[in-house]
Scaffold this motif. Structure first.
Motif, PDB file in Angstrom:
ATOM      1  N   CYS A 167     -38.419  32.126 -33.455  1.00  0.00           N
ATOM      2  CA  CYS A 167     -38.003  32.928 -34.611  1.00  0.00           C
ATOM      3  C   CYS A 167     -37.004  32.156 -35.472  1.00  0.00           C
ATOM      4  O   CYS A 167     -37.101  32.167 -36.704  1.00  0.00           O
ATOM      5  CB  CYS A 167     -37.397  34.250 -34.153  1.00  0.00           C
ATOM      6  SG  CYS A 167     -38.625  35.415 -33.538  1.00  0.00           S
ATOM      7  N   ALA A 168     -36.066  31.492 -34.824  1.00  0.00           N
ATOM      8  CA  ALA A 168     -35.073  30.695 -35.551  1.00  0.00           C
ATOM      9  C   ALA A 168     -35.761  29.547 -36.298  1.00  0.00           C
ATOM     10  O   ALA A 168     -35.442  29.278 -37.463  1.00  0.00           O
ATOM     11  CB  ALA A 168     -34.022  30.147 -34.593  1.00  0.00           C
ATOM     12  N   LEU A 169     -36.704  28.893 -35.663  1.00  0.00           N
ATOM     13  CA  LEU A 169     -37.435  27.792 -36.284  1.00  0.00           C
ATOM     14  C   LEU A 169     -38.241  28.290 -37.489  1.00  0.00           C
ATOM     15  O   LEU A 169     -38.221  27.673 -38.560  1.00  0.00           O
ATOM     16  CB  LEU A 169     -38.359  27.124 -35.266  1.00  0.00           C
ATOM     17  CG  LEU A 169     -39.159  25.932 -35.774  1.00  0.00           C
ATOM     18  CD1 LEU A 169     -38.237  24.810 -36.221  1.00  0.00           C
ATOM     19  CD2 LEU A 169     -40.116  25.446 -34.707  1.00  0.00           C
ATOM     20  N   VAL A 170     -38.915  29.418 -37.340  1.00  0.00           N
ATOM     21  CA  VAL A 170     -39.689  29.998 -38.440  1.00  0.00           C
ATOM     22  C   VAL A 170     -38.752  30.371 -39.594  1.00  0.00           C
ATOM     23  O   VAL A 170     -39.064  30.121 -40.767  1.00  0.00           O
ATOM     24  CB  VAL A 170     -40.510  31.214 -37.957  1.00  0.00           C
ATOM     25  CG1 VAL A 170     -41.059  32.009 -39.130  1.00  0.00           C
ATOM     26  CG2 VAL A 170     -41.628  30.772 -37.029  1.00  0.00           C
ATOM     27  N   LEU A 171     -37.602  30.935 -39.292  1.00  0.00           N
ATOM     28  CA  LEU A 171     -36.631  31.301 -40.317  1.00  0.00           C
ATOM     29  C   LEU A 171     -36.142  30.062 -41.073  1.00  0.00           C
ATOM     30  O   LEU A 171     -36.055  30.072 -42.305  1.00  0.00           O
ATOM     31  CB  LEU A 171     -35.458  32.050 -39.684  1.00  0.00           C
ATOM     32  CG  LEU A 171     -34.395  32.557 -40.650  1.00  0.00           C
ATOM     33  CD1 LEU A 171     -34.989  33.568 -41.628  1.00  0.00           C
ATOM     34  CD2 LEU A 171     -33.253  33.185 -39.891  1.00  0.00           C
ATOM     35  N   ALA A 230     -38.385  28.219 -49.291  1.00  0.00           N
ATOM     36  CA  ALA A 230     -37.843  28.974 -50.427  1.00  0.00           C
ATOM     37  C   ALA A 230     -37.060  28.057 -51.370  1.00  0.00           C
ATOM     38  O   ALA A 230     -37.044  28.283 -52.582  1.00  0.00           O
ATOM     39  CB  ALA A 230     -36.959  30.120 -49.936  1.00  0.00           C
ATOM     40  N   CYS A 231     -36.442  27.018 -50.831  1.00  0.00           N
ATOM     41  CA  CYS A 231     -35.695  26.060 -51.657  1.00  0.00           C
ATOM     42  C   CYS A 231     -36.616  25.232 -52.544  1.00  0.00           C
ATOM     43  O   CYS A 231     -36.166  24.587 -53.490  1.00  0.00           O
ATOM     44  CB  CYS A 231     -34.865  25.125 -50.777  1.00  0.00           C
ATOM     45  SG  CYS A 231     -33.473  25.949 -50.003  1.00  0.00           S
ATOM     46  N   LEU A 232     -37.900  25.224 -52.258  1.00  0.00           N
ATOM     47  CA  LEU A 232     -38.866  24.429 -53.027  1.00  0.00           C
ATOM     48  C   LEU A 232     -39.548  25.229 -54.133  1.00  0.00           C
ATOM     49  O   LEU A 232     -40.301  24.672 -54.926  1.00  0.00           O
ATOM     50  CB  LEU A 232     -39.932  23.844 -52.087  1.00  0.00           C
ATOM     51  CG  LEU A 232     -39.412  22.899 -51.005  1.00  0.00           C
ATOM     52  CD1 LEU A 232     -40.547  22.475 -50.082  1.00  0.00           C
ATOM     53  CD2 LEU A 232     -38.737  21.685 -51.619  1.00  0.00           C
ATOM     54  N   ILE A 233     -39.284  26.518 -54.201  1.00  0.00           N
ATOM     55  CA  ILE A 233     -39.928  27.376 -55.200  1.00  0.00           C
ATOM     56  C   ILE A 233     -39.138  27.313 -56.509  1.00  0.00           C
ATOM     57  O   ILE A 233     -37.962  27.684 -56.544  1.00  0.00           O
ATOM     58  CB  ILE A 233     -40.022  28.833 -54.701  1.00  0.00           C
ATOM     59  CG1 ILE A 233     -40.886  28.914 -53.449  1.00  0.00           C
ATOM     60  CG2 ILE A 233     -40.563  29.743 -55.805  1.00  0.00           C
ATOM     61  CD1 ILE A 233     -40.845  30.255 -52.760  1.00  0.00           C
TER      62      ILE A 233
END
Length: 172
Positions: free
Chosen positions: A11-15, A22-25
């Protein structure tokens, strides 16, 4: 390692991956100055609701002020007006079809321009030009953010967080 610890790590890795993605959008519209035609952001001026801005400089031959007015529209830079003091070398002597030329107090102003560009290449003046950008009533000297003499490509784009971190924010 227990099953619950593995789930927590996944879960931490997916987050983390989602945050990085999101930083690439691209989301922030800005007047962007890139190094030549490389796509590398040198500096940017975030645009808020107002999409109009001016580029102001001193003409290298006439040594008089020139104001080029632009608006960001349909993913393009549209020139809407041009104001200058001398119709000699490098400046128009007349308006094109559909445009209006007014001469008042020795200042030539062409309005109703609809010239569109995906980008504008420019060299930041070393000596006289003193290129500035005016947005929302504030004027910023580009030589404070971009090395004088540099060839830059000015465009209006939506940029992402990583591009904002790499470039210098023009904010006075």
């Amino acid at each position: 390692m227990g099953k619950s610890k593995l789930v927590k790590w996944l879960c931490a890795l997916v987050l983390i991956i989602m945050l990085f993605a999101a930083c690439l959008i691209p989301y922030q519209p800005a007047v962007v100055f890139m190094k030549e035609d490389s796509g590398d952001v040198i500096a940017f001026l975030p645009l808020q609701k107002k999409k109009n801005f001016d580029v102001i400089y001193t003409h290298s031959i006439h040594k008089t002020k020139v104001i080029e007015s632009y608006v960001w529209e349909n993913q393009m830079i549209k020139q809407t007006a041009l104001s200058y003091h001398d119709p000699a070398v490098g400046m128009p002597a007349n308006a094109e079809e559909g445009e209006q030329l007014v001469i008042k107090d020795g200042i030539y102003t062409i309005s109703n321009m609809k010239r569109t560009f995906p980008y504008i290449d420019m060299r930041i003046g070393r000596v006289r030009a003193n290129h500035r950008i005016r947005y929302n009533g504030d004027v910023y000297e580009l030589k404070r953010y971009i090395r004088p003499g540099s060839w830059t490509r000015m465009s209006v784009l939506k940029i992402n967080v990583l591009q904002q971190l790499r470039g210098v924010k023009i904010d006075g």
